[in-house]
Design a protein around this motif. Structure first.
Motif, PDB file in Angstrom:
ATOM      1  N   UNK A 163     -14.959   4.360   7.988  1.00 21.11           N
ATOM      2  CA  UNK A 163     -15.227   3.760   9.298  1.00 21.11           C
ATOM      3  C   UNK A 163     -15.702   2.323   9.147  1.00 21.11           C
ATOM      4  N   UNK A 164     -16.568   2.088   8.177  1.00 22.12           N
ATOM      5  CA  UNK A 164     -17.062   0.738   7.934  1.00 22.12           C
ATOM      6  C   UNK A 164     -15.937  -0.193   7.489  1.00 22.12           C
ATOM      7  N   UNK A 165     -15.029   0.340   6.685  1.00 25.54           N
ATOM      8  CA  UNK A 165     -13.894  -0.460   6.227  1.00 25.54           C
ATOM      9  C   UNK A 165     -13.046  -0.909   7.411  1.00 25.54           C
ATOM     10  N   UNK A 166     -12.691   0.017   8.293  1.00 23.73           N
ATOM     11  CA  UNK A 166     -11.850  -0.341   9.430  1.00 23.73           C
ATOM     12  C   UNK A 166     -12.599  -1.225  10.425  1.00 23.73           C
TER      13      UNK A 166
ATOM     14  N   UNK B 175      -2.769   3.667   1.087  1.00 25.75           N
ATOM     15  CA  UNK B 175      -2.785   3.176   2.467  1.00 25.75           C
ATOM     16  C   UNK B 175      -3.844   3.971   3.230  1.00 25.75           C
ATOM     17  N   UNK B 176      -4.883   3.287   3.682  1.00 23.75           N
ATOM     18  CA  UNK B 176      -5.979   4.000   4.346  1.00 23.75           C
ATOM     19  C   UNK B 176      -5.571   4.576   5.691  1.00 23.75           C
ATOM     20  N   UNK B 177      -4.407   4.214   6.183  1.00 22.50           N
ATOM     21  CA  UNK B 177      -3.889   4.908   7.364  1.00 22.50           C
ATOM     22  C   UNK B 177      -3.581   6.367   7.047  1.00 22.50           C
ATOM     23  N   UNK B 178      -3.457   6.691   5.745  1.00 18.80           N
ATOM     24  CA  UNK B 178      -3.313   8.097   5.352  1.00 18.80           C
ATOM     25  C   UNK B 178      -4.533   8.894   5.769  1.00 18.80           C
TER      26      UNK B 178
ATOM     27  N   UNK C 212       0.855  -1.198   0.000  1.00 18.29           N
ATOM     28  CA  UNK C 212       0.000   0.000   0.000  1.00 18.29           C
ATOM     29  C   UNK C 212       0.888   1.244   0.000  1.00 18.29           C
ATOM     30  N   UNK C 213       0.363   2.325  -0.561  1.00 19.76           N
ATOM     31  CA  UNK C 213       1.139   3.549  -0.726  1.00 19.76           C
ATOM     32  C   UNK C 213       0.859   4.532   0.406  1.00 19.76           C
ATOM     33  N   UNK C 214       1.795   4.648   1.331  1.00 21.99           N
ATOM     34  CA  UNK C 214       1.736   5.695   2.349  1.00 21.99           C
ATOM     35  C   UNK C 214       2.141   7.008   1.706  1.00 21.99           C
TER      36      UNK C 214
END
Length: 363
Positions: free
Chosen positions: A354-357, A170-173, A132-134
């Motif tokens: 939110x649903x994804x996490x 990267x969804x942490x973004x 994933x791309x940060x």
């Protein structure tokens, strides 16, 4: 020959030592304006040998300090009457030495860059995150593309490390935006992704994607800006933007309809249809599909053959093919980034994330 890194350029400024605070060395052997600092006296005669990468050549440097002589020389700044003869001698170095000079770079944390067979290879290496791309990864790939566009390679290859090509953004973004000033974080993220995409649009040489596994989100959309896309038969292609309350990027709102037609592009970009490698090839997104068991060997054999073609000829031919769309691609990229910026913190986008996490935490 291999192009220079920033580290090797800095080494060149530390090679020559005499008593002056600073002087310049100019040579006809491909090295010019080499700044030397912190000089230290060593008598009338000093002989030293160093090897380093500079400009577009690997040099072995032989330094001999003696009285005034014609030819290549440097003048000490605080000793105007003293000259030294600086011999810059190209020296045959082993291919292993050259390879190590370029491939031992440690300035990247999320990618690896290799130079071999006249090819620059950029590898996305975040296997624990399925590549994933940060935000940092976006920046590193953009920097690597900028550098490889100027080096001596004939073309550049982008691939992934391990099982995935890239699982996309990267969804942490997104989580970063929750912990900081929302507007500032969105602007920073959009600027980073815009620069990343623009480096693909403006890349001056042929750009080849080796899709070694699943490509998701921007891992799929960026392929529309590559000149060749070779895929393993285990690769899949998916753009789950609607599920995440997001929108197409990497100019895919323009390139995908042109590549596969409006109807299929709609199915892929809006309705999250996953394509197999064969389907992607039939639609024109992928150039050719190879068995996974022989993917690396077959593709690299072909690329080595391609790399024997004239570098400048290939670059100019690519520009003929691509430049007609370049202005339009930059405009499309700007439109996509503007929409993503406006919608980044929308209610449906935040709910989707939110649903994804939530689903991820239950796995």
């Amino acid at each position: 020959m291999w192009n220079t890194t920033e580290q090797s350029s800095r080494r060149a400024s530390q090679v020559i030592n005499r008593r002056a605070e600073q002087y310049q060395v100019t040579s006809g052997n491909g090295v010019s304006n080499v700044q030397a600092t912190r000089c230290k006296a060593a008598g009338r005669r000093v002989v030293e040998e160093q090897a380093w990468v500079t400009g577009t050549h690997v040099f072995a440097l032989c330094i001999e300090a003696k009285g005034y002589d014609s030819g290549k020389r440097a003048k000490c700044g605080n000793e105007p009457k003293t000259h030294i003869d600086v011999q810059l001698l190209p020296k045959l170095l082993s291919s292993e030495t050259i390879k190590n000079a370029r491939n031992s770079q440690s300035k990247y944390e999320n990618i690896q860059v290799f130079y071999k067979d006249n090819i620059t290879k950029i590898v996305i290496k975040r296997p624990e995150k399925k590549n994933a791309l940060s935000m940092e990864t976006y920046k590193e790939i953009a920097n690597a593309l900028e550098e490889s566009g100027k080096d001596d390679s004939v073309f550049t290859v982008l691939t992934g490390y391990g099982d995935y090509f890239s699982s996309g953004n990267d969804l942490n973004n997104v989580l970063r935006r929750v912990t900081g000033n929302l507007d500032d974080m969105v602007k920073e993220s959009i600027s980073t992704v815009r620069n990343f995409v623009c480096n693909f649009i403006d890349f001056p040489k042929p750009l080849v994607a080796m899709v070694n596994g699943p490509a998701i989100g921007i891992g799929t959309t960026i392929l529309g800006l590559c000149d060749l896309v070779y895929a393993s038969d285990r690769a899949t292609f998916n753009t789950p933007f609607s599920k995440l309350g997001q929108h197409p990027e990497a100019c895919s709102s323009y390139t995908f309809p042109r590549i596969m037609g409006s109807s299929k592009a709609t199915e892929v970009l809006l309705f999250n249809k996953t394509l197999t490698a064969r389907e992607a090839c039939n639609l024109g997104l992928v150039t050719e599909v190879f068995p996974d068991s022989t993917f690396q060997q077959e593709v690299w054999a072909r690329l080595k053959s391609y790399a024997t073609n004239p570098k400048t000829c290939l670059a100019l031919s690519k520009q003929l093919v691509r430049n007609v769309d370049k202005e339009r691609l930059h405009a499309v990229c700007e439109e996509e980034m503007e929409l993503l910026s406006k919608r980044a913190n929308s209610e449906d986008a935040l709910i989707a994330i939110q649903q994804f996490f939530s689903r991820k935490s239950k796995m």
